[in-house]
Design a protein around this motif. Structure first.
Motif, PDB file in Angstrom:
ATOM      1  N   ASN A   1       0.815  -1.231   0.000  1.00 37.85           N
ATOM      2  CA  ASN A   1       0.000   0.000   0.000  1.00 37.85           C
ATOM      3  C   ASN A   1       0.840   1.268   0.000  1.00 37.85           C
ATOM      4  O   ASN A   1       0.564   2.210   0.741  1.00 37.85           O
ATOM      5  N   VAL A   2       1.889   1.291  -0.818  1.00 40.70           N
ATOM      6  CA  VAL A   2       2.727   2.482  -0.878  1.00 40.70           C
ATOM      7  C   VAL A   2       2.010   3.557  -1.690  1.00 40.70           C
ATOM      8  O   VAL A   2       1.088   3.283  -2.455  1.00 40.70           O
TER       9      VAL A   2
ATOM     10  N   ARG B   1      -1.014   0.116 -10.511  1.00 38.49           N
ATOM     11  CA  ARG B   1      -0.498   1.398 -10.043  1.00 38.49           C
ATOM     12  C   ARG B   1      -1.094   1.744  -8.688  1.00 38.49           C
ATOM     13  O   ARG B   1      -2.270   1.469  -8.419  1.00 38.49           O
ATOM     14  N   ALA B   2      -0.280   2.323  -7.843  1.00 39.02           N
ATOM     15  CA  ALA B   2      -0.761   2.802  -6.552  1.00 39.02           C
ATOM     16  C   ALA B   2      -1.737   3.943  -6.803  1.00 39.02           C
ATOM     17  O   ALA B   2      -1.572   4.726  -7.734  1.00 39.02           O
ATOM     18  N   LYS B   3      -2.752   4.023  -5.981  1.00 37.22           N
ATOM     19  CA  LYS B   3      -3.773   5.050  -6.169  1.00 37.22           C
ATOM     20  C   LYS B   3      -3.311   6.361  -5.562  1.00 37.22           C
ATOM     21  O   LYS B   3      -2.822   6.406  -4.434  1.00 37.22           O
ATOM     22  N   ARG B   4      -3.495   7.408  -6.332  1.00 39.80           N
ATOM     23  CA  ARG B   4      -3.222   8.741  -5.811  1.00 39.80           C
ATOM     24  C   ARG B   4      -4.413   9.170  -4.971  1.00 39.80           C
ATOM     25  O   ARG B   4      -5.554   8.943  -5.350  1.00 39.80           O
ATOM     26  N   PRO B   5      -4.150   9.805  -3.831  1.00 43.36           N
ATOM     27  CA  PRO B   5      -5.274  10.225  -3.000  1.00 43.36           C
ATOM     28  C   PRO B   5      -6.087  11.299  -3.715  1.00 43.36           C
ATOM     29  O   PRO B   5      -5.538  12.138  -4.423  1.00 43.36           O
ATOM     30  N   GLU B   6      -7.391  11.232  -3.534  1.00 43.46           N
ATOM     31  CA  GLU B   6      -8.251  12.252  -4.114  1.00 43.46           C
ATOM     32  C   GLU B   6      -8.147  13.495  -3.248  1.00 43.46           C
ATOM     33  O   GLU B   6      -8.386  13.461  -2.046  1.00 43.46           O
ATOM     34  N   ARG B   7      -7.768  14.561  -3.867  1.00 43.18           N
ATOM     35  CA  ARG B   7      -7.608  15.812  -3.122  1.00 43.18           C
ATOM     36  C   ARG B   7      -8.721  16.771  -3.529  1.00 43.18           C
ATOM     37  O   ARG B   7      -8.756  17.235  -4.662  1.00 43.18           O
TER      38      ARG B   7
END
Length: 85
Positions: A18-19, A51-57
């Protein structure tokens, strides 16, 4: 270590460890540097890893009323700085 192992490693980072996306990208850049500049070997193609998920900002914007309430709680120098901003 070939392309399938690299793909497996990058997928492992995203799924099991979970990086963050930036950490996974840094690992990929380090692997590419190792192969290209140290080992002098090019990687033909790396299959798309998970691909690791980018946080929703979500943007945080105060309404005029909320901004006024915050300013009303401030005094002196902090008020002046915040009001100018």
């Amino acid at each position: 270590m070939g392309e399938p192992e690299i793909n497996g490693f990058l997928t492992y980072l995203a799924v099991q460890r979970n990086v963050s996306a930036s950490t996974q990208n840094q690992a990929l850049a380090a692997i590419l540097f190792l192969y290209r500049d140290v080992l002098g070997r090019s990687l033909d193609w790396i299959e798309p890893a998970v691909r690791a998920k980018r946080p929703e900002r979500l943007p945080v914007v105060l309404t005029r009323r909320e901004a006024r309430r915050v300013l009303d709680l401030m005094t002196e120098v902090p008020y002046m700085v915040a009001a100018l901003l």
